[in-house]
Write a protein that holds these residues in place. Structure first.
Motif, short mmCIF file in Angstrom:
data_model
loop_
_atom_site.label_atom_id
_atom_site.label_comp_id
_atom_site.label_asym_id
_atom_site.label_seq_id
_atom_site.Cartn_x
_atom_site.Cartn_y
_atom_site.Cartn_z
N GLU A 105 0.86 -1.19 0.00
CA GLU A 105 0.00 0.00 0.00
C GLU A 105 0.90 1.24 0.00
OE1 GLU A 105 -4.02 1.41 2.30
OE2 GLU A 105 -2.60 0.18 3.37
N PRO A 106 1.57 1.52 -1.12
CA PRO A 106 2.57 2.59 -1.14
C PRO A 106 1.98 4.00 -1.11
CG PRO A 106 2.34 1.65 -3.32
CD PRO A 106 1.48 0.83 -2.40
N ASN A 107 0.69 4.15 -1.37
CA ASN A 107 0.09 5.49 -1.39
C ASN A 107 -0.32 6.00 -0.03
OD1 ASN A 107 0.34 6.05 -4.07
ND2 ASN A 107 -1.65 5.23 -4.64
N ALA A 108 -0.23 5.18 1.00
CA ALA A 108 -0.71 5.59 2.32
C ALA A 108 0.37 5.44 3.38
CB ALA A 108 -1.93 4.77 2.71
N ILE A 119 -3.40 -1.36 19.04
CA ILE A 119 -2.92 -0.35 18.10
C ILE A 119 -4.06 0.62 17.84
CG2 ILE A 119 -2.09 0.08 15.77
CD1 ILE A 119 -0.89 -2.68 15.76
N THR A 120 -3.78 1.90 17.95
CA THR A 120 -4.77 2.93 17.68
C THR A 120 -4.31 3.74 16.47
OG1 THR A 120 -5.23 3.09 20.04
CG2 THR A 120 -6.03 4.87 18.66
N LEU A 121 -5.19 3.89 15.50
CA LEU A 121 -4.90 4.71 14.33
C LEU A 121 -5.14 6.16 14.70
CD1 LEU A 121 -4.26 4.86 11.26
CD2 LEU A 121 -6.72 4.69 10.88
N SER A 122 -4.06 6.97 14.70
CA SER A 122 -4.24 8.38 15.06
C SER A 122 -4.29 9.27 13.83
CB SER A 122 -3.13 8.84 16.00
OG SER A 122 -1.89 8.77 15.39
N GLY A 123 -4.02 8.71 12.65
CA GLY A 123 -4.13 9.49 11.43
C GLY A 123 -3.48 8.76 10.28
N LEU A 135 -8.39 2.79 2.26
CA LEU A 135 -7.34 2.21 3.07
C LEU A 135 -7.54 0.70 3.20
CD1 LEU A 135 -7.07 4.89 5.88
CD2 LEU A 135 -5.58 4.57 3.92
N GLN A 136 -6.46 -0.06 3.10
CA GLN A 136 -6.54 -1.51 3.09
C GLN A 136 -6.32 -2.15 4.45
OE1 GLN A 136 -3.75 -2.95 0.23
NE2 GLN A 136 -4.49 -1.64 -1.40
#
Length: 140
Positions: A105-108, A119-123, A135-136
């Motif tokens: 996923e090179p674009n993200a 794990i928390t996604l903060s951005g 998003l994958q």
């Protein structure tokens, strides 16, 4: 957003001013003890200011190690790179989120934090804004 180090500095100055003003109104026999207290608080605050970057960097390293283990568990077959930020008083960004880029996923770029064992996604950042992108990766 006001960087946290400005708030910390303002808090330290406020504490020293309050103690300093309190010392002014003490009786003469207690002023010496008030000045000793003011000096001890000033030494403690300056020690905190000096040691804090080391403590934050140590916490970032621990979080990155914990994140590596969790990413290995959740995404065992995938390759990724992890980038950490070093703590700096000059930087206004929080050093705690860790950047993760997956090779498939090179674009993200994901900004992740460790919240206990989760794990928390903060951005995230999508590098090619012209493409409608989904998003994958989902973090549990």
């Amino acid at each position: 957003m006001v960087p946290s180090f400005i708030l910390e500095g303002m808090t330290i100055v406020f504490i020293l001013l309050v103690i300093g003003c309190g010392v002014i109104f003490l009786p003469a026999r207690w002023k010496r003890y008030g000045l000793i207290l003011l000096g001890l608080v000033a030494i403690g605050c300056s020690s905190f200011w000096y040691v804090r970057p080391t403590l934050v960097d140590h916490q970032i390293v621990e979080n990155a190690e914990q994140l590596k283990e969790e990413l290995k568990r959740q995404f065992a077959d995938e390759a990724y790179t992890i980038k950490k930020q070093k703590f700096s008083y000059e930087s206004s960004s929080s050093p705690y989120p860790i950047e993760v880029e997956f090779e498939n996923e090179p674009n993200a770029t994901y900004f992740l934090r460790m919240d206990g064992d989760r794990i928390t996604l903060s951005g995230f950042i999508i590098k090619n804004e012209d493409v409608d992108y989904e998003l994958q990766h989902v973090f549990k």
